[in-house]
Design a protein around this motif. Structure first.
Motif, PDB file in Angstrom:
ATOM      1  N   LEU A 223       0.834  -1.204   0.000  1.00 18.35           N
ATOM      2  CA  LEU A 223       0.000   0.000   0.000  1.00 18.35           C
ATOM      3  C   LEU A 223       0.870   1.257   0.000  1.00 18.35           C
ATOM      4  N   LYS A 224       1.838   1.294   0.876  1.00 15.41           N
ATOM      5  CA  LYS A 224       2.716   2.471   0.963  1.00 15.41           C
ATOM      6  C   LYS A 224       3.506   2.656  -0.324  1.00 15.41           C
ATOM      7  N   ASN A 225       3.991   1.573  -0.905  1.00 19.65           N
ATOM      8  CA  ASN A 225       4.743   1.665  -2.152  1.00 19.65           C
ATOM      9  C   ASN A 225       3.863   2.172  -3.288  1.00 19.65           C
ATOM     10  N   THR A 226       2.628   1.689  -3.347  1.00 18.21           N
ATOM     11  CA  THR A 226       1.712   2.079  -4.412  1.00 18.21           C
ATOM     12  C   THR A 226       1.398   3.568  -4.369  1.00 18.21           C
ATOM     13  N   PHE A 227       1.265   4.105  -3.159  1.00 17.26           N
ATOM     14  CA  PHE A 227       0.873   5.499  -3.023  1.00 17.26           C
ATOM     15  C   PHE A 227       2.063   6.453  -2.900  1.00 17.26           C
ATOM     16  N   GLN A 228       3.290   5.934  -2.929  1.00 13.03           N
ATOM     17  CA  GLN A 228       4.449   6.783  -2.712  1.00 13.03           C
ATOM     18  C   GLN A 228       4.558   7.891  -3.754  1.00 13.03           C
ATOM     19  N   LYS A 229       4.311   7.563  -5.021  1.00  6.85           N
ATOM     20  CA  LYS A 229       4.391   8.576  -6.066  1.00  6.85           C
ATOM     21  C   LYS A 229       3.379   9.681  -5.828  1.00  6.85           C
ATOM     22  N   LYS A 230       2.194   9.311  -5.389  1.00 11.20           N
ATOM     23  CA  LYS A 230       1.167  10.318  -5.112  1.00 11.20           C
ATOM     24  C   LYS A 230       1.582  11.198  -3.931  1.00 11.20           C
ATOM     25  N   VAL A 231       2.236  10.589  -2.940  1.00 11.16           N
ATOM     26  CA  VAL A 231       2.721  11.362  -1.802  1.00 11.16           C
ATOM     27  C   VAL A 231       3.798  12.338  -2.242  1.00 11.16           C
ATOM     28  N   ASP A 232       4.675  11.893  -3.142  1.00 17.34           N
ATOM     29  CA  ASP A 232       5.737  12.770  -3.645  1.00 17.34           C
ATOM     30  C   ASP A 232       5.154  13.988  -4.361  1.00 17.34           C
ATOM     31  N   GLU A 233       4.027  13.791  -5.030  1.00 12.80           N
ATOM     32  CA  GLU A 233       3.393  14.892  -5.757  1.00 12.80           C
ATOM     33  C   GLU A 233       2.573  15.796  -4.843  1.00 12.80           C
TER      34      GLU A 233
END
Length: 284
Positions: A223-233
């Motif tokens: 879950l954390k890996n999947t959303f990491q890009k969204k968190v970066d943005e």
């Protein structure tokens, strides 16, 4: 500030006591899904175009908990709160107690023979509900219809908070890009509906248990890996809190005897208040 102050008089074996003050409105010609409707106790609604929708666990409205919690949300936010009856004919609320611990290692001393017997007994009692429990997508149409009801009634912004099976519903609803009224979600100890994650692009806050057989360590990391890009943005798009020394169900059916569970219950639901203030009422 506590979400709901818990004491021996208001909590018994994971059941919140007290008399819900809202009303249940059954499905009708214009409202496709029955729902419990909670309003602030003082009658003051600060914005009648926004709403919080609470999607229950698999026991639906059989427990008083979702109604009592909806009343608390309504009082603290001063908005309309709805609890849809998206599960028709839910299982009995006590039937899984012998195999569903309220805190980690509650049944650690139980023998393998007793454990197998208990599991067999529960399966025998609940076989007719297994299709519903094993296939969350079967409840999505009614969950979606309950959101459509609010949109058709003029609500312009909605936040969904989901517990257990309700958390699965929130994942599916957020992944549906047609749900423009839905602006974000709080997801508490759900099943990991991984097929939805790529499609979720609205703010979410996840509250997970560190001893949850439905959502284990590998799922949490994925879950954390999947959303990491969204968190970066945009850091506001995703937050995940893993509550220590807790099991599945802590945010909806806490147990008084276990302090970490009480703490997690309060933190998860208090954070939903803060989330709604930001997403629905534009307040920090």
């Amino acid at each position: 500030m506590s979400f709901i102050p818990l004491s021996p008089c208001c909590l018994q074996g994971g059941r919140l006591t007290g008399e819900p003050r809202g009303c249940f409105v059954p499905a009708n010609d214009t409202q496709k899904v029955g729902r419990y409707h909670a309003k602030p106790s003082d009658g003051v609604i600060v914005d009648d175009k926004v709403a919080l929708v609470l999607y229950t666990d698999a026991f639906g409205l059989g427990l008083p908990n979702p109604k009592v919690m909806a009343d608390a949300f309504a009082d603290q936010l001063k908005i309309n709160v709805f609890v849809p009856e998206y599960i028709i004919d839910p299982p009995p609320v006590d039937v899984y107690d012998p195999v569903a611990p309220l805190y980690p290692d509650q049944y650690a001393a139980r023998s393998w023979g007793t454990t197998i017997y208990m599991i067999g007994e529960v399966l025998w009692k609940t076989w007719r509900w297994l299709p519903m429990l094993l296939f969350p997508k079967k409840q999505v149409p009614l969950a979606q219809a309950s959101l459509n009801d609010l949109t058709s009634e003029g609500f312009e912004k909605v936040v969904a908070v989901g517990y257990c099976r309700g958390g699965a519903m929130v994942q599916y609803l957020l992944a549906n890009q047609a749900n423009t009224t839905l602006v974000g979600g709080i997801i508490c100890h759900p099943s990991p509906e991984k097929s939805t994650w790529a499609g979720i692009d609205k703010p979410t806050k996840w509250h997970l248990a560190d001893h949850d057989q439905m959502f284990g360590d590998k799922d949490i990391q994925l879950l954390k890996n999947t959303f990491q890009k969204k968190v970066d943005e945009d850091r506001s798009k995703f937050e995940c809190v893993v509550h220590q020394d807790t099991v599945h169900g802590f945010a909806a059916r806490p147990t008084l005897e276990h302090e970490p569970t009480k703490k997690a219950f309060d933190e998860a639901n208090a954070s939903a208040i803060d989330f709604c203030k930001k997403q629905l009422l534009a307040r920090e």
